[in-house]
Design a protein around this motif. Structure first.
Motif, PDB file in Angstrom:
ATOM      1  N   SER A  60       0.839  -1.202   0.000  1.00 24.91           N
ATOM      2  CA  SER A  60       0.000   0.000   0.000  1.00 24.91           C
ATOM      3  C   SER A  60       0.880   1.261   0.000  1.00 24.91           C
ATOM      4  O   SER A  60       0.524   2.282  -0.599  1.00 24.91           O
ATOM      5  CB  SER A  60      -0.927   0.002   1.220  1.00 24.91           C
ATOM      6  OG  SER A  60      -1.779  -1.115   1.163  1.00 24.91           O
ATOM      7  N   SER A 104      -4.843   1.231   2.718  1.00 28.36           N
ATOM      8  CA  SER A 104      -4.722  -0.093   3.322  1.00 28.36           C
ATOM      9  C   SER A 104      -5.726  -1.049   2.704  1.00 28.36           C
ATOM     10  O   SER A 104      -6.905  -0.712   2.573  1.00 28.36           O
ATOM     11  CB  SER A 104      -4.973   0.008   4.833  1.00 28.36           C
ATOM     12  OG  SER A 104      -5.002  -1.272   5.417  1.00 28.36           O
ATOM     13  N   GLN A 105      -5.261  -2.219   2.315  1.00 23.50           N
ATOM     14  CA  GLN A 105      -6.185  -3.237   1.826  1.00 23.50           C
ATOM     15  C   GLN A 105      -7.123  -3.644   2.944  1.00 23.50           C
ATOM     16  O   GLN A 105      -8.334  -3.585   2.807  1.00 23.50           O
ATOM     17  CB  GLN A 105      -5.384  -4.443   1.308  1.00 23.50           C
ATOM     18  CG  GLN A 105      -6.187  -5.537   0.621  1.00 23.50           C
ATOM     19  CD  GLN A 105      -7.012  -6.428   1.546  1.00 23.50           C
ATOM     20  OE1 GLN A 105      -8.220  -6.633   1.318  1.00 23.50           O
ATOM     21  NE2 GLN A 105      -6.417  -6.926   2.610  1.00 23.50           N
ATOM     22  N   SER A 106      -6.550  -4.049   4.062  1.00 28.94           N
ATOM     23  CA  SER A 106      -7.346  -4.627   5.158  1.00 28.94           C
ATOM     24  C   SER A 106      -8.075  -3.566   5.977  1.00 28.94           C
ATOM     25  O   SER A 106      -9.124  -3.824   6.555  1.00 28.94           O
ATOM     26  CB  SER A 106      -6.428  -5.411   6.093  1.00 28.94           C
ATOM     27  OG  SER A 106      -5.462  -4.526   6.659  1.00 28.94           O
ATOM     28  N   THR A 109      -4.365  -2.572   9.554  1.00 26.56           N
ATOM     29  CA  THR A 109      -2.926  -2.556   9.826  1.00 26.56           C
ATOM     30  C   THR A 109      -2.631  -1.598  10.983  1.00 26.56           C
ATOM     31  O   THR A 109      -2.906  -0.391  10.895  1.00 26.56           O
ATOM     32  CB  THR A 109      -2.166  -2.134   8.537  1.00 26.56           C
ATOM     33  OG1 THR A 109      -2.471  -3.085   7.524  1.00 26.56           O
ATOM     34  CG2 THR A 109      -0.670  -2.082   8.760  1.00 26.56           C
ATOM     35  N   VAL A 156      -1.669 -13.877   0.670  1.00 28.63           N
ATOM     36  CA  VAL A 156      -0.951 -12.902   1.515  1.00 28.63           C
ATOM     37  C   VAL A 156      -0.280 -11.842   0.642  1.00 28.63           C
ATOM     38  O   VAL A 156      -0.249 -10.660   0.988  1.00 28.63           O
ATOM     39  CB  VAL A 156       0.059 -13.634   2.431  1.00 28.63           C
ATOM     40  CG1 VAL A 156       1.051 -12.659   3.037  1.00 28.63           C
ATOM     41  CG2 VAL A 156      -0.693 -14.382   3.542  1.00 28.63           C
ATOM     42  N   SER A 158      -0.162  -9.178  -1.873  1.00 29.32           N
ATOM     43  CA  SER A 158      -1.214  -8.288  -2.360  1.00 29.32           C
ATOM     44  C   SER A 158      -1.058  -8.061  -3.865  1.00 29.32           C
ATOM     45  O   SER A 158       0.027  -7.728  -4.345  1.00 29.32           O
ATOM     46  CB  SER A 158      -1.080  -6.969  -1.610  1.00 29.32           C
ATOM     47  OG  SER A 158      -2.172  -6.164  -1.890  1.00 29.32           O
ATOM     48  N   GLU A 246       8.765 -11.979  -1.078  1.00 33.88           N
ATOM     49  CA  GLU A 246       7.694 -12.453  -0.217  1.00 33.88           C
ATOM     50  C   GLU A 246       7.300 -13.898  -0.511  1.00 33.88           C
ATOM     51  O   GLU A 246       7.109 -14.684   0.413  1.00 33.88           O
ATOM     52  CB  GLU A 246       6.490 -11.518  -0.449  1.00 33.88           C
ATOM     53  CG  GLU A 246       5.409 -11.602   0.571  1.00 33.88           C
ATOM     54  CD  GLU A 246       4.328 -10.545   0.302  1.00 33.88           C
ATOM     55  OE1 GLU A 246       4.255  -9.997  -0.821  1.00 33.88           O
ATOM     56  OE2 GLU A 246       3.551 -10.277   1.228  1.00 33.88           O
TER      57      GLU A 246
HETATM   58  O1  M6R Z   1      -3.740  -4.300   4.602  1.00 32.36           O
HETATM   59  P1  M6R Z   1      -2.617  -3.305   4.264  1.00 32.36           P
HETATM   60  O2  M6R Z   1      -2.709  -2.831   2.862  1.00 32.36           O
HETATM   61  O3  M6R Z   1      -2.557  -2.180   5.247  1.00 32.36           O
HETATM   62  O4  M6R Z   1      -1.298  -4.144   4.424  1.00 32.36           O
HETATM   63  C1  M6R Z   1      -0.046  -3.519   4.321  1.00 32.36           C
HETATM   64  C2  M6R Z   1       1.041  -4.542   4.124  1.00 32.36           C
HETATM   65  O5  M6R Z   1       1.125  -5.392   5.228  1.00 32.36           O
HETATM   66  C3  M6R Z   1       0.827  -5.376   2.863  1.00 32.36           C
HETATM   67  O6  M6R Z   1       0.655  -4.580   1.723  1.00 32.36           O
HETATM   68  C4  M6R Z   1       2.003  -6.341   2.630  1.00 32.36           C
HETATM   69  O7  M6R Z   1       3.137  -5.610   2.313  1.00 32.36           O
HETATM   70  C5  M6R Z   1       1.653  -7.347   1.523  1.00 32.36           C
HETATM   71  N1  M6R Z   1       1.663  -8.684   2.052  1.00 32.36           N
HETATM   72  C6  M6R Z   1       2.585  -7.314   0.372  1.00 32.36           C
HETATM   73  O8  M6R Z   1       2.225  -8.213  -0.619  1.00 32.36           O
END
Ligand code: M6R
Length: 366
Positions: A60, A104-106, A109, A156, A158, A246
């Motif tokens: 992100s 943020s995806q989730s 974080t 995992v 992204s 990763e």
């Molecule tokens: O859910 P988020 O976007 O906040 O997560 C941030 C990182 O933990 C996430 O993008 C991580 O770097 C990925 N596993 C990368 O592929």
């Protein structure tokens, strides 16, 4: 649930055209771009916005780095991008006219949530979330929001979250540019056309998969790799290196190609594959001279170019071309072959693609 796919990551890579189409659906159906897409208060907030501060982690964060180029170039807005876990332990100077953007995806974080809280405490007035989970903590704590509609991301690593974040950030850029009178009505229509073209362009980019699969065979034997990019494609090189580390556990580092001669060139020999993101943009000439430096030291180059990039294939210089140079969309499209490379290298190595060791999907601890 996986349908014809073997892994969630693979499924999610191939879902990107539809994930981006869903994310931008409102724009595709509209004749003009409206700040209301970012929330009912967005118009008021955007009018007061004089600069942008982006806070995020991991992939992100890379989306934020790409957005900086767009915000500066298209919207004429100063933009800072910070790793959330660093920002929260500094003493930055706040400005109430800076819009804080959390990506943020989730939306869970811990570092990103804490950094946004901290920014507010320091005196930043308004915040905007770009997030994939409507009921997340991030969405609840910000004034404005835009949902990426990527659908659940299980792998995992992204993938579709990243490209939908980029699509959303490009839309944010265009919206701010319009409000700041940086776009004529004609430019706005052109931008809408550009955004409409994105799902199809992603579909074309995915067609490089068979060529990438061939590269993956030799890549999987390596222990280290360098990724090079310039300008808006430097963060794409960072994202490509992150994907490879990763899920394939190959040590990969990204450098802005102009930095090569300031140190990392010492690492280059015939054991070190060098991946270059080489779109046909105004920096291609500079990048080519950086690649020449690698070539002269016996390094093996893997170049992702555009159909019309003047880059010749040779014994130690392998080239895969995307079908077009897509201007502003280019960093989004150049992400695709890098995701495919990481995926196929991991397959050759037999690692656990969807659940890489030591990592969690949402990092809810500090
Ligand atoms: O859910 P988020 O976007 O906040 O997560 C941030 C990182 O933990 C996430 O993008 C991580 O770097 C990925 N596993 C990368 O592929």
């Amino acid at each position: 649930e996986l349908g014809p796919y073997t892994h969630y990551m693979q499924k999610e890579i191939f879902e990107q055209p539809s994930a981006v189409a869903n994310t931008l659906e409102m724009v595709f159906n509209a004749q003009s771009i409206s700040p209301n897409l970012f929330g009912s208060e967005a118009e008021k907030v955007f009018f007061q916005t004089k600069s942008i501060l982006i806070l995020a982690c991991g992939t992100s964060y890379h989306a934020g780095l790409v957005a900086r180029y767009w915000l500066e170039t298209v919207a004429g807005l100063p933009c800072n991008v910070e790793i959330a876990s660093e920002y929260r332990y500094r003493n930055p100077i706040a400005d109430p006219h800076t819009l804080v953007v959390g990506i943020s995806q989730s939306g869970e974080t811990a570092d990103t949530l804490a950094a946004l809280n901290y920014a507010k405490k320091l005196g930043h007035r308004y915040s905007l979330a770009i997030c994939n989970v409507p009921e997340s903590a991030l969405i609840r704590q910000t004034d404005l929001r835009f949902l990426t509609r990527a659908g659940p991301e299980i792998g995992v690593a992204s993938t579709k979250a990243f490209t939908t974040q980029l699509a959303s950030l490009l839309l944010l850029t265009v919206t701010l540019a319009k409000m700041r009178h940086k776009l004529s009505a004609q430019d706005e229509q052109q931008m809408i056309m550009t955004l409409r073209h994105l799902p199809m362009a992603l579909q074309h980019a995915l067609q490089v998969e068979p060529q990438v699969r061939i590269w993956a065979e030799s890549f999987a034997q390596k222990r280290h790799a360098l990724f090079l990019g310039r300008g808006v494609h430097y963060p794409i090189a960072m994202e490509g290196a992150l994907k490879l580390k990763e899920i394939s556990y190959i040590h990969a580092e990204a450098y802005a190609a102009g930095e090569l001669k300031h140190g990392p060139l010492a690492l280059v020999d015939d054991e070190m594959p060098v991946v270059a993101i080489a779109p046909n943009d105004q920096l291609l000439g500079k990048l080519k001279s950086n690649l020449q430096e690698v070539h002269a030291r016996g390094g093996e180059l893997y170049v992702f170019a555009d159909a019309d990039s003047q880059i010749a294939q040779s014994e130690n210089e392998h080239v895969i071309r995307l079908s077009e140079h897509a201007g502003l969309l280019s960093p989004i499209l150049h992400t695709i072959p890098l995701q495919l490379l990481a995926y196929h290298v991991a397959l050759v190595k037999g690692t656990d693609v969807d659940k890489p060791r030591n990592l969690a999907k949402a990092v809810t601890v500090e």
